[in-house]
Design a protein around this motif. Structure first.
Motif, short mmCIF file in Angstrom:
data_model
loop_
_atom_site.label_atom_id
_atom_site.label_comp_id
_atom_site.label_asym_id
_atom_site.label_seq_id
_atom_site.Cartn_x
_atom_site.Cartn_y
_atom_site.Cartn_z
N GLY A 173 -18.35 -4.59 -44.63
CA GLY A 173 -18.35 -4.53 -43.16
C GLY A 173 -18.92 -5.81 -42.54
N THR B 90 -22.00 -6.11 -37.30
CA THR B 90 -22.11 -6.68 -35.93
C THR B 90 -23.38 -6.24 -35.20
N ARG B 91 -23.98 -5.11 -35.64
CA ARG B 91 -25.20 -4.67 -34.96
C ARG B 91 -26.36 -5.61 -35.25
N GLN C 179 -12.44 -6.45 -50.50
CA GLN C 179 -11.60 -5.72 -49.54
C GLN C 179 -11.12 -6.79 -48.56
N GLY D 37 -11.73 0.01 -42.95
CA GLY D 37 -12.51 1.25 -42.87
C GLY D 37 -13.15 1.64 -44.20
P1 UTP Z 1 -20.59 0.46 -40.72
O1 UTP Z 1 -19.55 0.49 -39.68
O2 UTP Z 1 -21.84 1.21 -40.52
O3 UTP Z 1 -21.03 -1.02 -41.06
O4 UTP Z 1 -19.91 0.88 -42.11
P2 UTP Z 1 -20.59 -2.43 -40.55
O5 UTP Z 1 -19.19 -2.45 -40.08
O6 UTP Z 1 -20.96 -3.40 -41.60
O7 UTP Z 1 -21.68 -2.67 -39.40
P3 UTP Z 1 -21.61 -2.75 -37.81
O8 UTP Z 1 -21.32 -1.35 -37.35
O9 UTP Z 1 -20.53 -3.74 -37.47
O10 UTP Z 1 -22.98 -3.25 -37.45
C1 UTP Z 1 -20.57 1.68 -43.08
C2 UTP Z 1 -20.49 1.04 -44.46
O11 UTP Z 1 -19.14 0.88 -44.86
C3 UTP Z 1 -18.88 -0.46 -45.22
C4 UTP Z 1 -19.95 -1.29 -44.50
O12 UTP Z 1 -20.19 -2.49 -45.23
C5 UTP Z 1 -21.14 -0.34 -44.52
O13 UTP Z 1 -21.84 -0.41 -45.75
N1 UTP Z 1 -17.51 -0.82 -44.81
C6 UTP Z 1 -17.07 -0.45 -43.57
C7 UTP Z 1 -16.68 -1.49 -45.68
O14 UTP Z 1 -17.08 -1.83 -46.82
N2 UTP Z 1 -15.41 -1.79 -45.28
C8 UTP Z 1 -14.93 -1.44 -44.06
O15 UTP Z 1 -13.76 -1.74 -43.77
C9 UTP Z 1 -15.78 -0.75 -43.18
#
Ligand code: UTP
Length: 288
Positions: free
Chosen positions: A12, A15-16, A103, A108
Motif C-alpha cells: 500500500g 498516504t496517512r 504487486q 486492493g
Molecule cells: P491500508 O489501506 O490500510 O494501507 O491497507 P495503505 O494503503 O498502505 O495506507 P493508507 O490508507 O494509504 O495510509 C491495509 C494493508 O493492505 C496492504 C497495505 O500495505 C496494508 O498493509 N495493501 C493494500 C496492499 O498490499 N496492496 C493493496 O493494493 C492495498
C-alpha cells in the motif's frame, strides 16, 4: 495441518503517513529501535511460522535490505568487539525464511493476497497486516492458530472497537460459540455506525485456507474500486464455516499518526535500555 506460512501485504501507499511515506516504506517506521514490520515477523515466528512472503510494491526495497545479510557492517562491529550490536544487527537476517513478490498495481488487499497464491500452495496460512502491532502475552496470531486447531477453517482476529471507529474496519456479524469465538454470518467493509452489524472489527490477523484464492478470482472490484478481501471472505462464508477469534492483547494501528505515537510510548516504556529514563522524562513533561 500445521500452519507454516505467513503472508504480509506491504504494497500500500501509506498516504496517512505523508510526507514520511514519499520515499520510505511505512513498514520501516521505527518503533523505538526496530522497524514496525520486524515486530510483525517476530510475532509470526513466535507462533511457529517458518516461511514468510512479503508483498511489496515499487520503492519498498528498504524492507528487503533490512532482512538481508550486512557483511560490511558485521565486520566493523566484530572488529571493534561490539558483540551486542552485532547480535541486534544480525537478528533480522535470521528470523525466518523470507521471500518477496511484487504487486505491480495496488488493486486492493484481496489482490495483494492473491499475489501469494503460488507461495501458499495447498496449505492453510496466516496473514498479518503490518500496520497492526499487538502487544500480548500470547502472540495474537498464535491465538488464532489455536482456534483454527479447535474448529478448523478460516479464522479472523477481532476486537471490539468504539462506535466512532466502526467505519474504519471490516465489521462482522456472528454467533458466539464460546467465550472468545464466534461463527461469522457475514462481514461488512467500513460500514457507517448505523449500518454496522456489531462492534467487532477485524484487526489485521487472519488464518486463511487455500480456497480463498478461488474466492478472490470470483470477486469483482468493490469499495474504492479495489478487490476487497472482505468480499472474498463473504463468498467463503456462503460455502463453509468461518470463525472470529476475540484475541487478547493491546493493538496499535501504526499506520496512523496517533496510533504510531501510542505504540512508541508503550514500547518505549517497556524497553530494557531506555524504558526507565523514558518514563522519568515523560513524568517531568508539563502536559498542560
Ligand atoms: P491500508 O489501506 O490500510 O494501507 O491497507 P495503505 O494503503 O498502505 O495506507 P493508507 O490508507 O494509504 O495510509 C491495509 C494493508 O493492505 C496492504 C497495505 O500495505 C496494508 O498493509 N495493501 C493494500 C496492499 O498490499 N496492496 C493493496 O493494493 C492495498
Amino acid at each position: 495441518m500445521k500452519i507454516r506460512k505467513a503472508v504480509i501485504p506491504a504494497a500500500g501507499f501509506g498516504t496517512r503517513f505523508l510526507p514520511f511515506t514519499k520515499t520510505t516504506p511505512k513498514e520501516m517506521i521505527s518503533i523505538v529501535d526496530k522497524p514496525a514490520i520486524q515486530y510483525i515477523i517476530e510475532e509470526a515466528v513466535a507462533a511457529g511460522i517458518e516461511e514468510v512472503l512479503i508483498v511489496l510494491s515499487r520503492g519498498k526495497e528498504a524492507i528487503i535490505n533490512h532482512f538481508d545479510e550486512t557483511p560490511e557492517l558485521d565486520k566493523i562491529l566484530e572488529d571493534s568487539g561490539k558483540e551486542d550490536l552485532l547480535k541486534l544487527s544480525r537478528e533480522a537476517a535470521h528470523l525466518a525464511k523470507i521471500q518477496y513478490v511484487r504487486q505491480g498495481l495496488a488493486k486492493g488487499l484481496g489482490h495483494a493476497i492473491y499475489c501469494a497464491k503460488s507461495f501458499v500452495g495447498e496449505e492453510p496460512f496466516v496473514v498479518l497486516l503490518p500496520d497492526d502491532i499487538v502487544d500480548s502475552e500470547v502472540p495474537a496470531i498464535a491465538q488464532l492458530i489455536e482456534t483454527y486447531k479447535q474448529y478448523g477453517g478460516t479464522v479472523l482476529g477481532v476486537q471490539q472497537v468504539p462506535r466512532e471507529d466502526l467505519s474504519k474496519y471490516g465489521i462482522i456479524k456472528g454467533t458466539p460459540l464460546d467465550g472468545t469465538t464466534l461463527e461469522i454470518e457475514s462481514m461488512v467493509e467500513k460500514p457507517s455506525a448505523s449500518e454496522a452489524p456489531s462492534d467487532y472489527a477485524v484487526l489485521g490477523r487472519y488464518v486463511l485456507t487455500p480456497e480463498i484464492f478461488e474466492m478472490i478470482e470470483k470477486t469483482p472490484p468493490g469499495k474504492g474500486g479495489e478487490i476487497q478481501l472482505t468480499d472474498s471472505i463473504n463468498r467463503q462464508i456462503d460455502q463453509e464455516k468461518v470463525y472470529a477469534k476475540i484475541f487478547q492483547g493491546t493493538r496499535y494501528d501504526t499506520g496512523n499518526k496517533l496510533g504510531y505515537l501510542e505504540a512508541t510510548v508503550n514500547f518505549g516504556l517497556k524497553h530494557a535500555e531506555v524504558g526507565k529514563a523514558f518514563k522519568e522524562m515523560l513524568l517531568k513533561k508539563d502536559l498542560e
